[in-house]
Write an enzyme that holds these catalytic residues in place. Structure first.
Site, short mmCIF file in Angstrom:
data_model
loop_
_atom_site.label_atom_id
_atom_site.label_comp_id
_atom_site.label_asym_id
_atom_site.label_seq_id
_atom_site.Cartn_x
_atom_site.Cartn_y
_atom_site.Cartn_z
N LYS A 118 9.76 1.50 7.16
CA LYS A 118 9.66 2.62 7.92
C LYS A 118 10.11 3.89 7.28
O LYS A 118 9.62 4.92 7.53
CB LYS A 118 9.49 2.32 9.52
CG LYS A 118 8.75 1.23 10.02
CD LYS A 118 9.07 1.11 11.42
CE LYS A 118 8.25 -0.04 11.87
NZ LYS A 118 8.48 -0.01 13.43
N LYS A 203 -2.31 -4.84 6.82
CA LYS A 203 -2.46 -5.36 8.33
C LYS A 203 -3.19 -4.19 9.10
O LYS A 203 -3.30 -3.21 8.81
CB LYS A 203 -0.80 -5.20 8.72
CG LYS A 203 -0.94 -5.73 10.26
CD LYS A 203 0.51 -5.76 10.66
CE LYS A 203 0.69 -6.22 12.17
NZ LYS A 203 2.21 -6.24 12.48
N LYS A 206 -2.87 1.13 13.76
CA LYS A 206 -3.17 2.14 14.76
C LYS A 206 -3.33 3.46 13.90
O LYS A 206 -4.02 4.55 14.47
CB LYS A 206 -1.98 2.45 15.60
CG LYS A 206 -1.78 1.22 16.62
CD LYS A 206 -0.66 1.29 17.47
CE LYS A 206 -0.06 0.01 18.22
NZ LYS A 206 0.95 0.23 19.04
#
Length: 341
Positions: A118, A203, A206
């Site tokens: 991240k 994956k 969102k």
């Protein structure tokens, strides 16, 4: 020292950032619903403190917290059977996290792959918040604040549950107690990792570039059907055995989604559709998804129209959560030697 017998208790949570997807439902919420019952006490949380490890617009964060709660309720989380609340309404989470910041070692945090994923590397990593670096310690507090014994998580979060076990073991060893349980990660079943509908190697997210990549839990029946019928596939029909999916990520993803939605195994799905073409399988998957997901979407919209009721349910859940959390934190302070008047 006699081993403590801990109450079988489940804890898990989900971040209120960006809206719920099919991945959240199959990988987490559906399993949480199934775990409600006599075998466990179940504690489920909208982890809004975790969300702010990266910047969140305050209004979007409040709306997102309510939307995730609505999604959990619409999916079958029963606020009478389970404790449902948002994390920031139980301040003991943050207090125990500080204790664990002082138990966990920097080397442990440096091994957390999610931070590297991240935050990036080099100067990018230096711009990340301290909260993003330390959030596995808060996750450990989330779990251990309730003496949770089982934590349903995706494969990508297993490392954090292992860190939680390390923190619990070190705390117990350092203070000569058997106070915190070594929680067990629960990773099982099809659909645990739902992939992108346009790229089976990624994956479902969102934050993907195209809305066609994902199924949002707020999508209506027509949108759900359209997205599955347009999902990327390869030119070959379904194989005769599940082993034939190993090098076909898009095909495997759609079979796994069908399996998870129908409470079947991938092997059973292949046995039902051996050699089927996509013109047969994708409409069948679309119909199944609409049947299972459209009622959740409709109920979410109904719940979101009454924000005061969602707030009331979350506040009541927080009260129930604190009934467990407050005495555990007090005992932790006593063990550590913190003076309380």
């Amino acid at each position: 020292m006699t081993a403590t017998k801990f109450t079988p208790r489940v804890f898990s949570g989900i971040k209120p950032s960006g809206g719920l997807t099919l991945g959240n439902y199959l990988g987490a919420i559906k399993r949480w619903v199934d775990m409600q019952g006599p075998s466990f006490e179940t504690v489920y949380c909208v982890v809004d403190l975790h969300a702010i490890t990266v910047w969140q617009d305050p209004k979007d964060l409040r709306d997102g917290t309510r939307e995730v709660a609505a999604g959990m309720l619409a999916s079958g989380i029963d606020p009478e059977k389970s404790i449902l609340f948002n994390q920031s309404q139980v301040p003991e989470h943050a207090e125990l996290a500080w204790i664990f910041n002082c138990v966990a070692r920097v080397g442990w945090m440096n091994r957390m792959t999610q931070f590297k994923d991240k935050a990036g590397s080099g100067k990018d990593a230096e711009k990340a918040s301290l909260g993003l670096y330390a959030y596995p310690s808060l996750m450990a507090a989330d779990i251990l604040l309730y003496h949770a014994t089982h934590v349903p998580v995706g494969e990508d979060q297993k490392q954090h549950v292992e860190l939680t076990r390390d923190i619990a073991a070190k705390f117990n060893h350092d203070f000569g107690v058997d106070f915190f349980p070594l929680a067990t990660p629960v990773i099982e079943g099809p659909g645990m990792r739902v992939m992108n509908l346009r790229d089976g190697s990624k994956k479902m997210s969102k934050s993907g570039e195209s809305d066609m990549e994902r199924i949002n839990m707020t999508d209506d029946a027509d949108t759900i059907s359209k997205k599955f019928k347009k999902a990327k596939t390869d030119p070959e029909p379904l194989p005769e055995t599940v082993e034939g999916l190993s090098s076909r990520p898009e095909a495997k993803n759609l079979v796994d989604i069908y399996a998870a939605l129908s409470n079947m195994t991938a092997e059973q799905v292949i046995a039902q559709y051996p050699g089927a073409g996509w013109g047969t399988f994708k409409p069948a998957l679309a119909d199944l998804a609409v049947d299972k997901l459209a009622p959740i979407s409709t109920e979410m919209k109904r719940l979101m129209a009454d924000k005061a009721e969602i707030d009331r349910l979350l506040a009541r859940g927080a009260e129930r959560a604190r009934e467990i959390a407050t005495p555990i934190l007090r005992q932790t302070y006593d063990i550590v030697g913190l003076l309380r008047s």
